[in-house]
Design a protein around this motif. Structure first.
Motif, PDB file in Angstrom:
ATOM      1  N   GLY A 384       0.847  -1.194   0.000  1.00 20.33           N
ATOM      2  CA  GLY A 384       0.000   0.000   0.000  1.00 20.33           C
ATOM      3  C   GLY A 384       0.880   1.239   0.000  1.00 20.33           C
ATOM      4  N   ALA A 385       0.277   2.373  -0.165  1.00 20.04           N
ATOM      5  CA  ALA A 385       0.991   3.652  -0.103  1.00 20.04           C
ATOM      6  C   ALA A 385       0.134   4.609   0.717  1.00 20.04           C
ATOM      7  CB  ALA A 385       1.247   4.198  -1.501  1.00 20.04           C
ATOM      8  N   LEU A 386       0.771   5.628   1.243  1.00 22.71           N
ATOM      9  CA  LEU A 386       0.031   6.544   2.122  1.00 22.71           C
ATOM     10  C   LEU A 386      -1.188   7.167   1.430  1.00 22.71           C
ATOM     11  CD1 LEU A 386       2.738   8.388   4.238  1.00 22.71           C
ATOM     12  CD2 LEU A 386       0.748   7.165   5.082  1.00 22.71           C
ATOM     13  N   PRO A 387      -1.063   7.693   0.198  1.00 25.65           N
ATOM     14  CA  PRO A 387      -2.269   8.284  -0.426  1.00 25.65           C
ATOM     15  C   PRO A 387      -3.379   7.269  -0.634  1.00 25.65           C
ATOM     16  CG  PRO A 387      -0.275   8.997  -1.551  1.00 25.65           C
ATOM     17  CD  PRO A 387       0.136   7.912  -0.617  1.00 25.65           C
ATOM     18  N   SER A 388      -3.018   6.052  -1.077  1.00 24.34           N
ATOM     19  CA  SER A 388      -4.057   5.044  -1.303  1.00 24.34           C
ATOM     20  C   SER A 388      -4.649   4.553   0.020  1.00 24.34           C
ATOM     21  CB  SER A 388      -3.504   3.863  -2.106  1.00 24.34           C
ATOM     22  OG  SER A 388      -2.391   3.299  -1.452  1.00 24.34           O
ATOM     23  N   LEU A 389      -3.817   4.500   1.077  1.00 22.69           N
ATOM     24  CA  LEU A 389      -4.342   4.113   2.393  1.00 22.69           C
ATOM     25  C   LEU A 389      -5.363   5.140   2.892  1.00 22.69           C
ATOM     26  CD1 LEU A 389      -3.946   2.039   4.769  1.00 22.69           C
ATOM     27  CD2 LEU A 389      -2.455   3.750   5.796  1.00 22.69           C
ATOM     28  N   ILE A 390      -5.069   6.409   2.672  1.00 25.74           N
ATOM     29  CA  ILE A 390      -6.016   7.462   3.061  1.00 25.74           C
ATOM     30  C   ILE A 390      -7.333   7.292   2.303  1.00 25.74           C
ATOM     31  CG2 ILE A 390      -6.428   9.955   2.892  1.00 25.74           C
ATOM     32  CD1 ILE A 390      -3.375  10.283   3.386  1.00 25.74           C
ATOM     33  N   TYR A 391      -7.223   6.978   1.029  1.00 23.91           N
ATOM     34  CA  TYR A 391      -8.431   6.770   0.207  1.00 23.91           C
ATOM     35  C   TYR A 391      -9.239   5.580   0.731  1.00 23.91           C
ATOM     36  CZ  TYR A 391     -11.238   5.665  -3.911  1.00 23.91           C
ATOM     37  OH  TYR A 391     -12.278   5.374  -4.755  1.00 23.91           O
ATOM     38  N   ILE A 392      -8.547   4.486   1.063  1.00 28.60           N
ATOM     39  CA  ILE A 392      -9.239   3.280   1.541  1.00 28.60           C
ATOM     40  C   ILE A 392      -9.915   3.543   2.881  1.00 28.60           C
ATOM     41  CG2 ILE A 392      -8.884   0.913   2.335  1.00 28.60           C
ATOM     42  CD1 ILE A 392      -6.553   0.748   0.344  1.00 28.60           C
ATOM     43  N   TRP A 393      -9.190   4.157   3.807  1.00 29.43           N
ATOM     44  CA  TRP A 393      -9.752   4.396   5.141  1.00 29.43           C
ATOM     45  C   TRP A 393     -10.921   5.373   5.083  1.00 29.43           C
ATOM     46  CZ3 TRP A 393      -4.965   4.919   8.929  1.00 29.43           C
ATOM     47  CH2 TRP A 393      -4.408   3.656   9.102  1.00 29.43           C
ATOM     48  N   GLU A 394     -10.818   6.378   4.223  1.00 29.59           N
ATOM     49  CA  GLU A 394     -11.897   7.351   4.161  1.00 29.59           C
ATOM     50  C   GLU A 394     -13.194   6.715   3.657  1.00 29.59           C
ATOM     51  OE1 GLU A 394     -12.139  10.246   5.362  1.00 29.59           O
ATOM     52  OE2 GLU A 394     -14.105  10.714   4.527  1.00 29.59           O
ATOM     53  N   ASN A 395     -13.067   5.673   2.830  1.00 30.11           N
ATOM     54  CA  ASN A 395     -14.256   5.013   2.289  1.00 30.11           C
ATOM     55  C   ASN A 395     -14.698   3.815   3.127  1.00 30.11           C
ATOM     56  OD1 ASN A 395     -14.977   6.259  -0.505  1.00 30.11           O
ATOM     57  ND2 ASN A 395     -12.741   6.156  -0.473  1.00 30.11           N
ATOM     58  N   ALA A 396     -14.015   3.550   4.238  1.00 27.06           N
ATOM     59  CA  ALA A 396     -14.406   2.431   5.101  1.00 27.06           C
ATOM     60  C   ALA A 396     -15.694   2.774   5.845  1.00 27.06           C
ATOM     61  CB  ALA A 396     -13.290   2.119   6.092  1.00 27.06           C
ATOM     62  N   SER A 397     -16.455   1.732   6.157  1.00 25.41           N
ATOM     63  CA  SER A 397     -17.742   1.964   6.815  1.00 25.41           C
ATOM     64  C   SER A 397     -17.590   2.258   8.300  1.00 25.41           C
ATOM     65  CB  SER A 397     -18.652   0.750   6.605  1.00 25.41           C
ATOM     66  OG  SER A 397     -18.018  -0.414   7.117  1.00 25.41           O
ATOM     67  N   GLU A 398     -16.552   1.682   8.940  1.00 25.98           N
ATOM     68  CA  GLU A 398     -16.362   1.908  10.372  1.00 25.98           C
ATOM     69  C   GLU A 398     -15.963   3.359  10.630  1.00 25.98           C
ATOM     70  OE1 GLU A 398     -15.101  -0.558   8.762  1.00 25.98           O
ATOM     71  OE2 GLU A 398     -15.651  -2.446   9.715  1.00 25.98           O
ATOM     72  N   ARG A 399     -16.630   3.926  11.612  1.00 33.24           N
ATOM     73  CA  ARG A 399     -16.390   5.344  11.903  1.00 33.24           C
ATOM     74  C   ARG A 399     -14.980   5.597  12.431  1.00 33.24           C
ATOM     75  NH1 ARG A 399     -20.354   8.867  15.856  1.00 33.24           N
ATOM     76  NH2 ARG A 399     -19.214  10.834  15.745  1.00 33.24           N
ATOM     77  N   ALA A 400     -14.410   4.616  13.123  1.00 34.95           N
ATOM     78  CA  ALA A 400     -13.079   4.809  13.701  1.00 34.95           C
ATOM     79  C   ALA A 400     -12.015   5.002  12.625  1.00 34.95           C
ATOM     80  CB  ALA A 400     -12.720   3.629  14.589  1.00 34.95           C
ATOM     81  N   PHE A 401     -12.280   4.499  11.406  1.00 35.77           N
ATOM     82  CA  PHE A 401     -11.305   4.691  10.341  1.00 35.77           C
ATOM     83  C   PHE A 401     -11.218   6.158   9.917  1.00 35.77           C
ATOM     84  CE2 PHE A 401     -11.433   0.043   9.259  1.00 35.77           C
ATOM     85  CZ  PHE A 401     -10.077  -0.147   9.376  1.00 35.77           C
ATOM     86  N   HIS A 402     -12.267   6.920  10.155  1.00 36.31           N
ATOM     87  CA  HIS A 402     -12.263   8.314   9.708  1.00 36.31           C
ATOM     88  C   HIS A 402     -11.250   9.147  10.495  1.00 36.31           C
ATOM     89  CE1 HIS A 402     -16.603   7.682   8.042  1.00 36.31           C
ATOM     90  NE2 HIS A 402     -15.694   6.974   7.434  1.00 36.31           N
ATOM     91  N   GLU A 403     -11.155   8.903  11.791  1.00 37.77           N
ATOM     92  CA  GLU A 403     -10.148   9.644  12.555  1.00 37.77           C
ATOM     93  C   GLU A 403      -8.744   9.209  12.157  1.00 37.77           C
ATOM     94  OE1 GLU A 403      -9.738   6.888  16.600  1.00 37.77           O
ATOM     95  OE2 GLU A 403     -10.344   8.960  16.741  1.00 37.77           O
TER      96      GLU A 403
END
Length: 434
Positions: A384-403
Motif C-alpha cells: 500500500g501507499a500513504l495516499p491510497s491508504l487514506i483513500y481506503i480508510w476514508e471510504n471504510a464503513s467503520e467510523r473509527a477509520f475516519h479519525e
C-alpha cells in the motif's frame, strides 16, 4: 477681447497640465494601492483556507494518536483452552463471561450479555492470550491480567465521538454496554495511552489495530524506485537539451512535448502504467516497482524543466572561461556548469519526489487500492501507499477509520514538509549569487 497677456495664458496652460498630471499620478497611486490590497487579500484568503484545512484535519485526527486499553483478570480455564493449539480457544468469550460473573451479572440462555461484553474488547484479546499461553503454558489454571485494546466503538465512546444522548437505536453501543464501560472506567481498569499501534502496525480490518507502517514503508520503497529512475534520466535529458542538443525542429518538438507532458493529468500516467507495465510487461500488480515506474514517468517532465532552468541560471561567462582555458564541452558542463547548478537541480528533484509522494490517482489504477495487511519487505510484493491508504480508510464503513484517515493525512503532510524543508535547506546551503 481679453485682457490676459500671453504669459498669463501660458501660465494657465501649465497649471492645467500640472493639475492633470497630478490627477493622473493620484489615480496611478490609487491603482497600485488597490493592487497591493488585492494581493494581500488573496494571500489572506489562501492562509485562512489553509488554516481551516489544517485545523479541521488536526481536530479530526488528533484523537487517533491515543487509544484506550482495558486490563482484565482472566482465569485460564484448563477445560476451555487447547494446550496444543491455543489459537483455537475462544478467549474473548471466556473473558466476557468471567467479567460478567465477577460483577454478579447473570447471562441469559442466548448468551446475549456475554456477546455484548465481548464486543467491548478488541479481537486482539485472543491473539494476546494465545501468545501468552504458547509462551508460558504454566499460566493455564491461573488467573492472569490481560491488557488489551478496547473495540473501536468503545474507544470512540471514551473519546466523546459517540454520545449517550444519541438514541440507542442510532448508535453502535447499547445503553448496557455504555454502563459497563463507565463502570470499568470508574474501577480504573481502563487507561489511555499513546497509540503506538498506529505507527508500528500495517493495515487491518479492525480499526483499533490498523496502522500506517506498511503504507509508509511502501511509499518509501516506491519513492526509492522513482528517484533511481527519474533523477538520472531527467537530469541527463535536461543536460543534453540545454547544453548539447542542436537547435532544430526535432529538439523544438521534444521541448514542447516535455512542457505539455508536465500538464498531463496524473490519472493518464496511471492508465499508461497499467497498460505498459502490468498488461504488457506483466510486472507484479500493486508493487512498489510498478508504482515507482509510474511516478517516475510523471515526475520526469517536471524534473527536466527544473534542471534546465537551473542550468540556464549559470552565467555564460563560466562556460566561456572554461572553454577559453582549453576544457572540452563535456568537461565544461560536468566540471563547472553542473556543480554550480546542483542546488537548483537538487531542489527540483526533491520537490518532484514530494509531488510524486502525494499522488493518488495513478496508484489506484495499478491496484494499490486493495487491502494489504502487514509490512512489505521487497519491491515486487503487493504494497500500500500513504495516499491510497487514506483513500481506503476514508471510504471504510467503520467510523473509527475516519479519525485514522485524518491521522494518516497528518503523517503524509509531515513527510512532505520534511522533504520540502530539505529542499529549502539544500538551496540555501549551496546557493550562489552571481
Amino acid at each position: 477681447m481679453t485682457d490676459a497677456t500671453p504669459d498669463q495664458i501660458v501660465g494657465a496652460a501649465d497649471a492645467d497640465r500640472l493639475a492633470r498630471l497630478r490627477a493622473g499620478l493620484k489615480r496611478r497611486h490609487a491603482r497600485e494601492a488597490r493592487f497591493k490590497w488585492y494581493g494581500r487579500l488573496a494571500i489572506g484568503a489562501a492562509m485562512v483556507f489553509l488554516a481551516i484545512l489544517l485545523i479541521r484535519i488536526v481536530e479530526q485526527g488528533h484523537t487517533a494518536f491515543y487509544a484506550h486499553t482495558v486490563t482484565i483478570p482472566v482465569y485460564m480455564d484448563p477445560a476451555r483452552i487447547d494446550r496444543a493449539y491455543p489459537q483455537g480457544s475462544n478467549f474473548e468469550q471466556l473473558a466476557a463471561e468471567q467479567e460478567l460473573t465477577r460483577w454478579g451479572i447473570a447471562d441469559d440462555a442466548a448468551g446475549t450479555r456475554a456477546a455484548q461484553m465481548k464486543r467491548l474488547f478488541s479481537s486482539e484479546l485472543k491473539f494476546t492470550a494465545a501468545a501468552l499461553v504458547a509462551k508460558r503454558p504454566d499460566v493455564i489454571g491461573q488467573t492472569v491480567p490481560l491488557a488489551v485494546p478496547l473495540s473501536d466503538d468503545a474507544d470512540l465512546f471514551l473519546k466523546g465521538e459517540i454520545s449517550k444522548a444519541t438514541p440507542e437505536d442510532q448508535r453502535r453501543l447499547t445503553d448496557q454496554q455504555i454502563a459497563w464501560l463507565e463502570r470499568m472506567k470508574a474501577e480504573g481498569v481502563i487507561g489511555a495511552h499513546f497509540n503506538t499501534v498506529l505507527f508500528t502496525q500495517g493495515d487491518s480490518t479492525q480499526p483499533e489495530m490498523a496502522g500506517v507502517l506498511g503504507a509508509v514503508v511502501g511509499s518509501a520503497l516506491m519513492l526509492l524506485v522513482t528517484a533511481l529512475i527519474a533523477i538520472p534520466l531527467g537530469v541527463g535529458a535536461a543536460i543534453w537539451l540545454e547544453e548539447f542538443a542542436p537547435k532544430n525542429r526535432l529538439t523544438d518538438i521534444i521541448e514542447v512535448n516535455i512542457n505539455n507532458l508536465a500538464a498531463v493529468p496524473s490519472i493518464v500516467y496511471g492508465l499508461l502504467g497499467l497498460a505498459l507495465f502490468i498488461n504488457w510487461m506483466h510486472l507484479p500488480r500493486a508493487s512498489p516497482i510498478v508504482g515507482g515506474l509510474v511516478l517516475a514517468l510523471m515526475a520526469l517532465p517536471t524534473l527536466v524543466i527544473a534542471t534546465r532552468s537551473s542550468l540556464k541560471a549559470v552565467p555564460p561567462s563560466i562556460r566561456e572561461a572554461a572553454l577559453a582555458m582549453g576544457a572540452s564541452r563535456t568537461q565544461t558542463v560536468f566540471s563547472h556548469v553542473l556543480p554550480l547548478a546542483m542546488p537548483g537541480v537538487m531542489t527540483g528533484a526533491i520537490i518532484s519526489m514530494a509531488h510524486a509522494l502525494g499522488e493518488t490517482a495513478p496508484l489506484l489504477l495499478i491496484g494499490m487500492v486493495s487491502f494489504v495487511p502487514g509490512v512489505p519487505h521487497a519491491i515486487d510484493q503487493p504494497v500500500g501507499a500513504l495516499p491510497s491508504l487514506i483513500y481506503i480508510w476514508e471510504n471504510a464503513s467503520e467510523r473509527a477509520f475516519h479519525e485514522r484517515t485524518a491521522a494518516a493525512i497528518i503523517v503524509l503532510l509531515v513527510f512532505m514538509i520534511v522533504m520540502n524543508a530539505a529542499a529549502i535547506i539544500l538551496r540555501r546551503r549551496f546557493e550562489r549569487r552571481w
